[in-house]
Structures are given as C-alpha cells and as structure tokens.
Enzyme design. Structure first.
Site, PDB file in Angstrom:
ATOM      1  N   LYS A  25      13.102  22.255 -29.271  1.00  0.00           N
ATOM      2  CA  LYS A  25      11.892  22.928 -29.726  1.00  0.00           C
ATOM      3  C   LYS A  25      11.497  24.013 -28.732  1.00  0.00           C
ATOM      4  O   LYS A  25      11.149  25.131 -29.114  1.00  0.00           O
ATOM      5  CB  LYS A  25      10.761  21.903 -29.867  1.00  0.00           C
ATOM      6  CG  LYS A  25       9.382  22.511 -30.070  1.00  0.00           C
ATOM      7  CD  LYS A  25       8.284  21.491 -29.909  1.00  0.00           C
ATOM      8  CE  LYS A  25       7.914  21.227 -28.476  1.00  0.00           C
ATOM      9  NZ  LYS A  25       7.087  22.290 -27.864  1.00  0.00           N
ATOM     10  N   ASN A  26      11.537  23.675 -27.443  1.00  0.00           N
ATOM     11  CA  ASN A  26      11.137  24.628 -26.418  1.00  0.00           C
ATOM     12  C   ASN A  26      12.097  25.818 -26.331  1.00  0.00           C
ATOM     13  O   ASN A  26      11.692  26.915 -25.970  1.00  0.00           O
ATOM     14  CB  ASN A  26      11.070  23.930 -25.047  1.00  0.00           C
ATOM     15  CG  ASN A  26       9.950  22.909 -24.981  1.00  0.00           C
ATOM     16  OD1 ASN A  26       8.994  22.981 -25.736  1.00  0.00           O
ATOM     17  ND2 ASN A  26      10.079  21.944 -24.092  1.00  0.00           N
ATOM     18  N   ARG A  95       2.000  27.559 -27.527  1.00  0.00           N
ATOM     19  CA  ARG A  95       1.989  28.417 -26.345  1.00  0.00           C
ATOM     20  C   ARG A  95       2.739  29.732 -26.547  1.00  0.00           C
ATOM     21  O   ARG A  95       2.818  30.546 -25.626  1.00  0.00           O
ATOM     22  CB  ARG A  95       2.664  27.668 -25.182  1.00  0.00           C
ATOM     23  CG  ARG A  95       1.988  26.374 -24.789  1.00  0.00           C
ATOM     24  CD  ARG A  95       0.736  26.610 -23.996  1.00  0.00           C
ATOM     25  NE  ARG A  95       0.968  27.378 -22.789  1.00  0.00           N
ATOM     26  CZ  ARG A  95       0.000  27.792 -21.973  1.00  0.00           C
ATOM     27  NH1 ARG A  95      -1.245  27.532 -22.255  1.00  0.00           N
ATOM     28  NH2 ARG A  95       0.282  28.478 -20.881  1.00  0.00           N
ATOM     29  N   ASP A 119      -0.079  20.998 -26.672  1.00  0.00           N
ATOM     30  CA  ASP A 119      -0.532  19.641 -26.446  1.00  0.00           C
ATOM     31  C   ASP A 119      -1.558  19.569 -25.309  1.00  0.00           C
ATOM     32  O   ASP A 119      -1.471  20.330 -24.347  1.00  0.00           O
ATOM     33  CB  ASP A 119       0.659  18.736 -26.101  1.00  0.00           C
ATOM     34  CG  ASP A 119       1.616  18.623 -27.277  1.00  0.00           C
ATOM     35  OD1 ASP A 119       1.141  18.721 -28.418  1.00  0.00           O
ATOM     36  OD2 ASP A 119       2.817  18.441 -27.054  1.00  0.00           O
ATOM     37  N   ASP A 308       8.626  15.641 -19.575  1.00  0.00           N
ATOM     38  CA  ASP A 308       8.661  15.187 -20.974  1.00  0.00           C
ATOM     39  C   ASP A 308       9.438  13.891 -21.159  1.00  0.00           C
ATOM     40  O   ASP A 308       9.369  13.285 -22.227  1.00  0.00           O
ATOM     41  CB  ASP A 308       9.265  16.284 -21.865  1.00  0.00           C
ATOM     42  CG  ASP A 308       8.352  17.481 -21.996  1.00  0.00           C
ATOM     43  OD1 ASP A 308       7.339  17.364 -22.689  1.00  0.00           O
ATOM     44  OD2 ASP A 308       8.642  18.526 -21.390  1.00  0.00           O
ATOM     45  N   VAL A 330       3.762  17.473 -12.572  1.00  0.00           N
ATOM     46  CA  VAL A 330       3.880  18.763 -13.253  1.00  0.00           C
ATOM     47  C   VAL A 330       2.590  19.137 -13.984  1.00  0.00           C
ATOM     48  O   VAL A 330       2.074  20.247 -13.845  1.00  0.00           O
ATOM     49  CB  VAL A 330       5.079  18.768 -14.211  1.00  0.00           C
ATOM     50  CG1 VAL A 330       5.205  20.114 -14.926  1.00  0.00           C
ATOM     51  CG2 VAL A 330       6.369  18.442 -13.454  1.00  0.00           C
TER      52      VAL A 330
END
Length: 436
Positions: A25-26, A95, A119, A308, A330
């Site tokens: 996804k990123n 984002r 998120d 993640d 993070v």
C-alpha cells in the site's frame, strides 16, 4: 460520513494455507504520484487491490492526470491541462497530498494540497516537507485549510533531515529529480519502499545515487519519461500473515515477498522459538509444541524492526510464554490500538517510559510508547471498534484465537491497506462473514 463496515468472526482453529502478497500500500501510492512527472505513460504492475489505490487515483484525476486501473496494472499519463489544486474533499483521507507538492510545482509552478490525514498513530509533521521545499526555492505557506506553494523553478539543495522520515525523503526525491542542479539528502530514510521509489524514478530517467551513511544524491534532469515497474511484495502484509499462522498454532506459507524485506522480522520470531521454512517460493513459520517464548523488541527505522510489524507482534506476545516488552520509537501514539485488544482479554499495560531499549526521542514526553505484555492470555470474543489499518488486522488475529465470536466494526480500515483480506483469511480457514 462513511458507515463502518462490520465483520463477524467465529474462531475456527489453526489457520493454514497459502497467501500471495502483492506490492505494498505504501509503495503503490507513491509510485502513482511519481508517474505524474513522466512525459509519457507509466505502468505499475503487481499493485494491491486496496482502498488507498482508489483514493490516490481520484486525486490524480482531479489534477488532470489520466489513470486506468485493471486487474493486471495501473496506467498513468499526464493530461493536456494540469489543475494545481488537490480538492478539499480529499482532506484527511491519507498522507498522499503532501507528496504531490513537488510534482505540481514542476508541472504548474504552483500547488495547493489540503490537510493530510491517515491513521491516528501520532504526529507526522509536515514541517520536514515544507522546510525541504523552501530550501529548494519554493514559497510555501501553511494555512488552516492546507498548504499553498509557488516556484518558478526548484533548485537543488543540501538538506539534512532531523529524523530519517520516509515521507519527507520521498517528497525530496520527487522534487529533486527535475530541479536545477544537485540535491543531497543527509539522514535520509532508506526503507525498501523508498529505494523502490528511487529505482522507479531512475527508470523514468532520473539520476539518483544511493550513498553510504543515509545519503542520497540526486542530479536534476530536464525531463522524465514514462516507465514500467513491478512492485515487490508488501513486507507488512507478509509479516502479518506469518504472525496469523503462529498465533493460531497453524502454518501459513507467504508467497511474493522477498526474504531480504523480512530479515529482521524473521530473526526476531526465530529468537522467540519460531521454526522457519524459507525458499525462493515462500516463507513459512511454525510454533514449536511447547509454544513461543517472550521477547523484548524495539521498533526503529530500517533496517530495524518495522513499526508496522509491532501490531501483529503484540497479539503474538499475548500467546507466548512469559512477559514481553515492546518499545515503540517511530510514532508516539502507535499504541492507540491497545484498548481494543484489552477489550478482548489481552493483558497489556502501556507506559510513557522507554522500556526494552535505550532512551528514544519520546523519553521525556508523556507519550505512552512502551508496553508490557503478559502471556499466555485467554482471549474472549468482543464487539470492537477498530481505529486504524494495523489495529484492525491485529484485532482479527485476536478474534481468531478468542473463546467466542467477535464483531469487528470499522473493517474498512483493513480493506484500505491489505489486499483482499476477507478472501485471504477465508482461504486460511477463518470462519468470518460480512454483516449486512
């Protein structure tokens, strides 16, 4: 307002079978933005079917970029007229708008993007992006409704990031490839997704050099052309399904994600007692008969343990013998999902101290960024609201080993970030259905 989607889950024993993961996804959304810069058509293969793709495609089309999505590829080409404003309707969805500033300045000389979202895992400040663009000669104003920027031509600059931010590194990459002169990023993020984006820009004609010690050097070129790329498998999704097999005492074989993207994760699980079968086709992890051991894990930037990964790991801790510790370094609010797991019986306590590792940048704040987890916890089915993508997946894992049925609300978050998760879990033997 979007109505929450609901899954009903009935525990059904060990999860077993094969999962094929697609590109992250990123990764896919950043490649879609980079494709804006090409004079010709670009195509992205092995893209996941996630909500993020549709949101990003709608943004690009609103700007005058042509996007075609099929089951095999995403094709993107610049239109005749570029509209330099991302509509307010996209405010808070993800984002991606912030990453469009640099490309829009190159294409139109001005840009507006609405306030970013994503998120609720903690502050992901835009100041790194803004300062980088100002260093490259852009006029940037941060207003209540969003960010306005102007530049007749971006110029190369030496930029040292205060923290190796993935998003800020990507903003600079996509701004510097067409800038005049050389740009040097110091303390750059070097996550696999960042390197993958740099390689795609290089295929488009960009001149990019990855140097030691977190340095990236970009020499601006007059124009980029279209290119094709095949996205490597999502390392977050791969780890999540490996954890699903371990948590339920099953065996999930994960295909499509290269081993080198999971090096730290594999070693972490192996230290807990997980046994691995790794070859060129798949990665598989199983728990020993006596169960997994506890561990102390600290998240970090790449090549450390990925932030993640810690959400499925937290559920795995609840099903491992003894007391485990998780130290998040993070994002300061990444543990926002813990109440949902506590509701299901997970014995987790959060602290604002740095536990399980050296002091991090949140050590003198009130951020609750460490957790102590007691295993083995007896989990119960519950009616739970999911706050974000990763929390959603972890709640599914907890529901899979609970002693009764669960009702998970807000599963649209999972579908925004994972490729066809309902079908994937069903293929592994989990008894789940959509409400309504």
């Amino acid at each position: 307002m979007i109505e929450d989607k609901v899954w009903l889950i009935e525990p059904s024993g060990p999860l077993r079978g094969d999962v094929e993961v697609r590109g992250s996804k990123n990764g896919v959304s950043k490649h879609m933005v980079a494709a804006m810069l090409g004079t010709g058509e670009s195509s992205i293969h092995n893209a996941p079917e996630v909500g993020e793709v549709g949101i990003t495609a709608a943004m690009l089309e609103a700007l005058g970029i042509h996007v075609e999505i099929t089951s095999k590829e995403i094709r993107i080409a610049k239109g005749q007229e570029i509209r330099p404003r991302v509509p307010h309707a996209f405010s808070g969805l993800n984002r991606i708008p912030i990453l469009m500033l640099g490309p829009l300045l190159h294409l139109a000389g001005e840009a507006f993007v609405p306030l970013v979202g994503g998120d609720p895992i903690g502050r992901r400040p835009v100041n790194f992006h803004v300062q980088a663009l100002r260093s490259m000669g852009a006029e940037v104003e941060v207003a209540e409704d969003g960010i306005h920027a102007k530049a007749t031509r971006l110029r190369g600059a030496r930029i040292e990031l205060p923290y190796p931010s993935v998003g800020a590194t990507e903003t600079i990459l996509m701004s510097a490839v067409l800038a005049e002169g050389k740009t040097v990023i110091k303390n750059a993020a070097m996550e696999p997704e960042v390197v993958e984006l740099a390689l795609f820009l290089q295929r488009m004609g960009g001149r990019i050099e990855l140097s030691p010690d977190r340095r990236i050097v970009i020499e601006g070129v007059p124009e980029l052309h279209g290119a094709q790329t095949w996205l490597a498998g999502d390392r977050i999704e791969a780890f999540s399904y490996l954890a699903a097999g371990l948590i339920t005492r099953g065996e999930v074989r994960v295909h499509g994600c290269p081993q080198d993207r999971l090096v730290t994760a594999i070693t972490t699980l192996a230290r807990m007692g997980a046994q691995f079968d790794i070859n060129d086709d798949y990665i598989c992890a199983t728990a020993p008969p006596e169960g997994l051991r506890s561990a102390a894990v600290q998240t970090d930037t790449h090549p450390g343990f990925m932030t993640d990964w810690q959400t499925p790991l937290m559920v795995l801790f609840t099903q491992s013998q003894g007391m485990s510790v998780l130290h998040e370094t993070v994002f300061e609010n990444r543990l926002v999902y813990v109440p949902a797991l506590q509701q299901m019986g997970c014995e987790i306590e959060v602290f604002d101290q740095c536990l399980g590792g050296p002091a991090c940048r949140y050590h003198d704040t009130n951020a609750k960024h460490s957790a102590v987890v007691r295993g083995v916890s007896k989990l119960s089915g519950a009616d739970v609201m999911l706050p974000d993508i990763r929390a959603g997946f972890s709640a599914v894992l907890a529901a899979a080993v609970a002693d009764g049925p669960s009702r998970l609300r807000g599963v649209q978050h999972i579908e925004r970030g994972y490729h066809r998760p309902f079908e994937q879990f069903g293929s592994l033997g989990l008894n789940l259905q959509r409400e309504g």
